[in-house]
Scaffold this motif. Sequence first.
Motif, PDB file in Angstrom:
ATOM      1  N   GLU A  46      91.147  20.602 -68.310  1.00 50.57           N
ATOM      2  CA  GLU A  46      91.646  22.004 -67.967  1.00 50.57           C
ATOM      3  C   GLU A  46      90.460  22.690 -66.970  1.00 50.57           C
ATOM      4  O   GLU A  46      89.228  22.405 -67.467  1.00 50.57           O
ATOM      5  N   ALA A  47      91.070  22.933 -66.107  1.00 54.07           N
ATOM      6  CA  ALA A  47      90.115  23.686 -65.001  1.00 54.07           C
ATOM      7  C   ALA A  47      90.716  25.165 -64.850  1.00 54.07           C
ATOM      8  O   ALA A  47      91.708  25.463 -64.599  1.00 54.07           O
ATOM      9  N   GLU A  48      89.665  26.055 -64.218  1.00 54.36           N
ATOM     10  CA  GLU A  48      89.883  27.431 -63.627  1.00 54.36           C
ATOM     11  C   GLU A  48      89.475  27.382 -62.269  1.00 54.36           C
ATOM     12  O   GLU A  48      88.546  27.130 -61.865  1.00 54.36           O
ATOM     13  N   LEU A  49      90.437  27.808 -61.335  1.00 52.55           N
ATOM     14  CA  LEU A  49      90.206  27.852 -59.987  1.00 52.55           C
ATOM     15  C   LEU A  49      90.192  29.551 -59.520  1.00 52.55           C
ATOM     16  O   LEU A  49      90.991  30.222 -59.868  1.00 52.55           O
ATOM     17  N   CYS A  50      89.027  29.896 -58.894  1.00 51.95           N
ATOM     18  CA  CYS A  50      88.993  31.041 -58.649  1.00 51.95           C
ATOM     19  C   CYS A  50      88.611  31.134 -56.888  1.00 51.95           C
ATOM     20  O   CYS A  50      87.854  30.240 -56.517  1.00 51.95           O
ATOM     21  N   ALA A  51      89.541  31.819 -56.070  1.00 53.20           N
ATOM     22  CA  ALA A  51      89.253  31.681 -54.692  1.00 53.20           C
ATOM     23  C   ALA A  51      88.979  33.269 -54.110  1.00 53.20           C
ATOM     24  O   ALA A  51      89.223  34.072 -54.613  1.00 53.20           O
ATOM     25  N   HIS A  70      87.776  29.724 -38.571  1.00 46.33           N
ATOM     26  CA  HIS A  70      89.064  30.009 -38.893  1.00 46.33           C
ATOM     27  C   HIS A  70      89.081  30.523 -40.415  1.00 46.33           C
ATOM     28  O   HIS A  70      88.240  30.256 -41.390  1.00 46.33           O
ATOM     29  N   PRO A  71      90.178  31.506 -40.653  1.00 45.22           N
ATOM     30  CA  PRO A  71      90.356  32.130 -42.047  1.00 45.22           C
ATOM     31  C   PRO A  71      90.261  30.817 -43.238  1.00 45.22           C
ATOM     32  O   PRO A  71      91.113  29.930 -42.868  1.00 45.22           O
ATOM     33  N   ALA A  72      89.719  30.949 -44.217  1.00 50.69           N
ATOM     34  CA  ALA A  72      89.840  30.109 -45.292  1.00 50.69           C
ATOM     35  C   ALA A  72      89.529  30.514 -46.628  1.00 50.69           C
ATOM     36  O   ALA A  72      89.241  31.553 -46.894  1.00 50.69           O
ATOM     37  N   LEU A  73      89.827  29.782 -47.493  1.00 47.76           N
ATOM     38  CA  LEU A  73      89.643  30.047 -49.084  1.00 47.76           C
ATOM     39  C   LEU A  73      88.447  29.450 -49.523  1.00 47.76           C
ATOM     40  O   LEU A  73      88.329  28.013 -49.400  1.00 47.76           O
ATOM     41  N   LEU A  74      87.439  29.974 -50.338  1.00 53.45           N
ATOM     42  CA  LEU A  74      86.351  29.070 -51.006  1.00 53.45           C
ATOM     43  C   LEU A  74      86.802  29.328 -52.406  1.00 53.45           C
ATOM     44  O   LEU A  74      86.868  30.250 -53.059  1.00 53.45           O
ATOM     45  N   VAL A  75      87.007  28.153 -52.830  1.00 54.73           N
ATOM     46  CA  VAL A  75      87.451  28.078 -54.349  1.00 54.73           C
ATOM     47  C   VAL A  75      86.436  27.366 -55.142  1.00 54.73           C
ATOM     48  O   VAL A  75      85.767  26.345 -54.925  1.00 54.73           O
ATOM     49  N   ASN A  76      86.280  28.225 -56.176  1.00 53.96           N
ATOM     50  CA  ASN A  76      85.464  27.703 -57.268  1.00 53.96           C
ATOM     51  C   ASN A  76      86.121  27.014 -58.303  1.00 53.96           C
ATOM     52  O   ASN A  76      87.034  27.822 -58.844  1.00 53.96           O
ATOM     53  N   VAL A  77      85.777  25.876 -58.736  1.00 57.30           N
ATOM     54  CA  VAL A  77      86.515  25.136 -59.868  1.00 57.30           C
ATOM     55  C   VAL A  77      85.577  24.724 -60.919  1.00 57.30           C
ATOM     56  O   VAL A  77      84.730  24.329 -60.979  1.00 57.30           O
ATOM     57  N   ARG A  78      86.086  25.232 -61.988  1.00 52.94           N
ATOM     58  CA  ARG A  78      85.436  25.304 -63.378  1.00 52.94           C
ATOM     59  C   ARG A  78      86.000  24.516 -64.569  1.00 52.94           C
ATOM     60  O   ARG A  78      87.080  24.882 -64.777  1.00 52.94           O
ATOM     61  N   ASP A  79      85.252  23.689 -65.213  1.00 54.99           N
ATOM     62  CA  ASP A  79      85.900  22.918 -66.295  1.00 54.99           C
ATOM     63  C   ASP A  79      85.761  23.719 -67.607  1.00 54.99           C
ATOM     64  O   ASP A  79      84.742  24.434 -68.126  1.00 54.99           O
ATOM     65  N   ILE A  80      87.014  24.077 -67.889  1.00 53.16           N
ATOM     66  CA  ILE A  80      87.260  24.974 -69.213  1.00 53.16           C
ATOM     67  C   ILE A  80      87.821  24.408 -70.313  1.00 53.16           C
ATOM     68  O   ILE A  80      88.584  24.889 -71.185  1.00 53.16           O
ATOM     69  N   GLN A 126      86.642  22.981 -72.800  1.00 56.24           N
ATOM     70  CA  GLN A 126      85.940  23.036 -74.358  1.00 56.24           C
ATOM     71  C   GLN A 126      86.464  24.376 -74.704  1.00 56.24           C
ATOM     72  O   GLN A 126      86.888  24.672 -75.804  1.00 56.24           O
ATOM     73  N   ARG A 127      86.573  25.444 -73.820  1.00 53.93           N
ATOM     74  CA  ARG A 127      87.141  26.587 -74.092  1.00 53.93           C
ATOM     75  C   ARG A 127      88.479  26.674 -74.547  1.00 53.93           C
ATOM     76  O   ARG A 127      88.761  27.319 -75.664  1.00 53.93           O
ATOM     77  N   LYS A 128      89.498  25.800 -73.785  1.00 56.44           N
ATOM     78  CA  LYS A 128      90.750  26.124 -74.151  1.00 56.44           C
ATOM     79  C   LYS A 128      90.634  25.161 -75.682  1.00 56.44           C
ATOM     80  O   LYS A 128      91.824  25.805 -76.234  1.00 56.44           O
ATOM     81  N   LEU A 129      90.045  24.217 -75.801  1.00 57.42           N
ATOM     82  CA  LEU A 129      90.140  23.671 -77.120  1.00 57.42           C
ATOM     83  C   LEU A 129      89.802  24.651 -78.341  1.00 57.42           C
ATOM     84  O   LEU A 129      90.337  24.449 -79.283  1.00 57.42           O
ATOM     85  N   ALA A 130      88.696  25.229 -78.015  1.00 59.95           N
ATOM     86  CA  ALA A 130      88.125  26.086 -78.924  1.00 59.95           C
ATOM     87  C   ALA A 130      89.228  27.192 -79.178  1.00 59.95           C
ATOM     88  O   ALA A 130      89.398  27.657 -80.407  1.00 59.95           O
ATOM     89  N   GLU A 131      89.820  27.672 -78.161  1.00 58.50           N
ATOM     90  CA  GLU A 131      90.760  28.847 -78.362  1.00 58.50           C
ATOM     91  C   GLU A 131      92.117  28.326 -79.155  1.00 58.50           C
ATOM     92  O   GLU A 131      92.666  28.883 -80.065  1.00 58.50           O
ATOM     93  N   GLU A 132      92.452  27.109 -79.068  1.00 60.56           N
ATOM     94  CA  GLU A 132      93.567  26.198 -79.654  1.00 60.56           C
ATOM     95  C   GLU A 132      93.353  26.164 -81.080  1.00 60.56           C
ATOM     96  O   GLU A 132      94.066  26.620 -81.769  1.00 60.56           O
ATOM     97  N   ARG A 133      91.977  25.802 -81.443  1.00 62.21           N
ATOM     98  CA  ARG A 133      91.498  25.583 -82.802  1.00 62.21           C
ATOM     99  C   ARG A 133      91.611  26.985 -83.462  1.00 62.21           C
ATOM    100  O   ARG A 133      91.823  27.227 -84.757  1.00 62.21           O
ATOM    101  N   LEU A 134      91.196  28.086 -82.829  1.00 65.03           N
ATOM    102  CA  LEU A 134      91.179  29.362 -83.235  1.00 65.03           C
ATOM    103  C   LEU A 134      92.593  29.863 -83.599  1.00 65.03           C
ATOM    104  O   LEU A 134      93.101  30.605 -84.583  1.00 65.03           O
TER     105      LEU A 134
END
Length: 325
Positions: A48-53, A61-71, A73-81
């Motif tokens: 699972e990943a989170e993208l922030c642009a 040329h206009p563009a989007l700088l996208v930061n991709v973060r692996d989440i 473990q966070r999603k797994l912890a949220e599901e277990r909670l």
Amino acid sequence: MVQFANPAAEHLFGRSANDLVGMPLGIPLIAGEATEISISRPGTSQIEAELCAIETMWKRHPALLVNVRDISQRKLAEERLRHAQKMEAIGRLTAGLSHDFNNLLMIILGNLGVIEQESAALDVTPRLRNAILHGREGAQRAAVLTRQLLDFARPKPLADHNIEINEILSKMTLTLKSIVGENVKLTSKLCDRQLIVKADLAEFESTVLNLALNAKDAMPRGGQLDFKTKAIHNDGRHLPLPTGGYAEICVSDDGIGMSKETAARAFEPFFTTKEMGQGTGLGLSQVFGFVRQSGGHAVIESTPGQGTSVFLYLPLCIANQDLSA
């Protein structure tokens, strides 16, 4: 369309920068907003990943700088909670229902006792006498189930003592082998260090036996049953528990396994995949209740056709929590 990818992006997507450049992302991105996606990497499991642009310029040329973060473990912890919170709600509901149902059963059993005494002095038919007997037996079995539900929902006080997990599992080996039978090969891989926890010895042994019986039922033609232990440090992200040291007890089988939906409900009281009359569905709920009351947590991982692993986490005693050794 991707114009550039750095080494971190290569690692997350599991592809080289040359492969990523020119590929369309396939999802709409809005600058300043986060988007969550699932990434299937070649030859590995999905993450699972989170993208922030943010808006920028690329080669004038206009563009989007996208930061991709692996989440993942966070999603797994949220599901277990969420699962733990659901089980807590089920426990509260079960406590109320069990209390009311138990009161009704006491009335039924009391009246059946009166009928039984009165009928003894009368010339009643064998059919009526059997009906009274079967009614009493049924009500008594229901009372036992109600007490088990109350133990799950409103746990009884445990006789907490400092117990050493590896020592207990070693002593239980012969008993476990006799329970699972000759068709199941049982192995224990216990860690070298002591795992001292504060728990009720009888309840812990009952929990281990429950898990062994469930594993046996999942392997009707025999198979492999493994008990493993180790010490872990929870940083508060991987498990919905306070930070600190925990004993991890893993019970794994290579049986029929469960679907994701079934595994998510396995700790619920009265939920069972066994045929009618072959199980009450209270075994794993009692396991969950004991672990929760002992300040720990339980997790099930299962794959259909490959087997099931149940992980129990019990807090190590303070003097035993130094995991640097």
